[in-house]
Write an enzyme that holds these catalytic residues in place. Structure first.
Site, PDB file in Angstrom:
ATOM      1  CB  CYS A 113      -0.933  -0.002   1.203  1.00 57.84           C
ATOM      2  SG  CYS A 113      -1.923  -1.494   1.348  1.00 57.84           S
ATOM      3  CG  HIS A 241      -3.216   3.099   1.757  1.00 57.40           C
ATOM      4  ND1 HIS A 241      -3.623   2.644   0.521  1.00 57.40           N
ATOM      5  CD2 HIS A 241      -3.501   2.100   2.638  1.00 57.40           C
ATOM      6  CE1 HIS A 241      -4.122   1.432   0.645  1.00 57.40           C
ATOM      7  NE2 HIS A 241      -4.065   1.080   1.922  1.00 57.40           N
ATOM      8  CG  ASN A 271      -6.953  -1.073   0.618  1.00 56.61           C
ATOM      9  OD1 ASN A 271      -6.098  -0.802  -0.226  1.00 56.61           O
ATOM     10  ND2 ASN A 271      -6.636  -1.413   1.859  1.00 56.61           N
TER      11      ASN A 271
END
Length: 315
Positions: A113, A241, A271
């Site tokens: 990430c 993020h 995500n």
């Protein structure tokens, strides 16, 4: 050494949209359960014939077009991804082949990430050192391919997509458009976010990640601003993020960027791992929420319990 800047950005998402209602028909969950815990409404899911390099190439082509450049202008391709299926050729080489970039250095960066902000810093360093004139930096992940769709704690989180930036050298006397990176990791806690096994599957220790992100990362993000010669109040935008809103909102508040637009693309994209920051950043630029020259904090965190952040000037 000259500084570097982001000349243009671009993003791409697959056409298929998976809603919370769709997921409720697959696992024991509901729209209310998902929204209350992670703030996600929808996510885009790539089909079996849409590999990671295709997602990446679409986003990169848009960034190139926005910069007014052609493939031959690029001499470095960096792809941040943790969902490449094959070991070789890497995603960067495959993207270069799709776009017709003639002879670039081509490398993948796997920091999950936090991958895009690591790759962006690497491109900045290469340009500053004179090893590259123009780089394509891409974050792309197909999280749907490493997801256990029977596990309601993880399958509600993920989406697929890509975002890209063209990085080039600043002109003589021009202020650097990419600030110094602040990066690091907590290796002993690397097990908190995993993509491992055969077949590879995404898993995480959600509470551990939440506590780490909301308590340990705010001072690090503020220090990234300090390295750029700014205070958080100077920021026009904050792109963290896109893990989930329960992390993004308290983290943004604790950073203290009271005047900034805060990216919340996770609500419609889920995500997307390494894609999340360039995807959300590109959308804010496209929507006109940020103006050229605006200072924006990009801050990636997650897998390996790694983090990397820098202040950039909006293209």
């Amino acid at each position: 050494m000259n500084g570097s800047r982001i000349a243009a950005v671009g993003h791409y998402q697959p056409a298929k949209v998976l809603t919370n209602e769709d997921l409720a028909g697959m696992v024991d969950t509901s729209d209310e359960w998902i929204r209350s815990r992670v703030g996600i409404r929808t996510r885009h899911i790539a089909g079996p014939d849409e590999p990671v390099d295709e997602l990446a190439a679409h986003a990169a082509a848009k960034a190139l077009a926005a910069a007014g450049l052609v493939p031959g202008d690029i001499d470095l391709v960096l792809v941040a991804t943790s969902t490449a299926v094959d070991r070789s050729p890497n995603m960067a080489a495959r993207v270069a082949a799709r776009l017709g970039i003639p002879s670039p250095a081509a490398m993948d960066v796997n920091v999950v990430c936090a991958g895009f902000t690591h790759a962006l810093a690497t491109a900045d360093h290469a340009v500053r050192a004179g090893a590259s004139a123009r780089a394509l930096v891409i974050g792309a992940d197909k999280m749907s391919e490493v997801t256990d769709w029977t596990d309601r704690t993880t399958c509600v989180l993920v989406g697929d997509g890509a975002g890209a930036a063209v990085v080039e050298a600043c002109g003589p006397g021009e202020e650097a458009g990419i600030g110094p990176v602040l990066w690091g990791s907590v290796p002993e806690m690397g097990h908190a976010v995993r993509i491992e096994g055969q077949p590879a599957r995404f898993a995480q220790e959600g509470q551990s990640v939440y506590r780490w992100a909301t308590t340990q990362l705010p001072p690090i993000a503020r220090k990234a601003c300090e390295k750029a010669g700014l205070v958080p109040e100077d920021l026009a935008g904050v792109v963290l993020h896109q893990a989930n809103l329960r992390i993004i909102e308290p983290l943004a508040q604790k950073i203290g960027a009271v005047n900034a637009v805060v990216a919340r693309d996770v609500a419609e994209s889920g995500n997307t791992s390494a894609a999340s920051i360039p995807l959300a950043f590109s959308k804010l630029v496209e929507q006109g929420a940020l103006s050229s020259g605006d200072p924006v904090l990009l801050f990636g965190f997650g897998g390996n319990l790694s983090y990397a952040g820098q202040v950039v000037r909006c293209p």
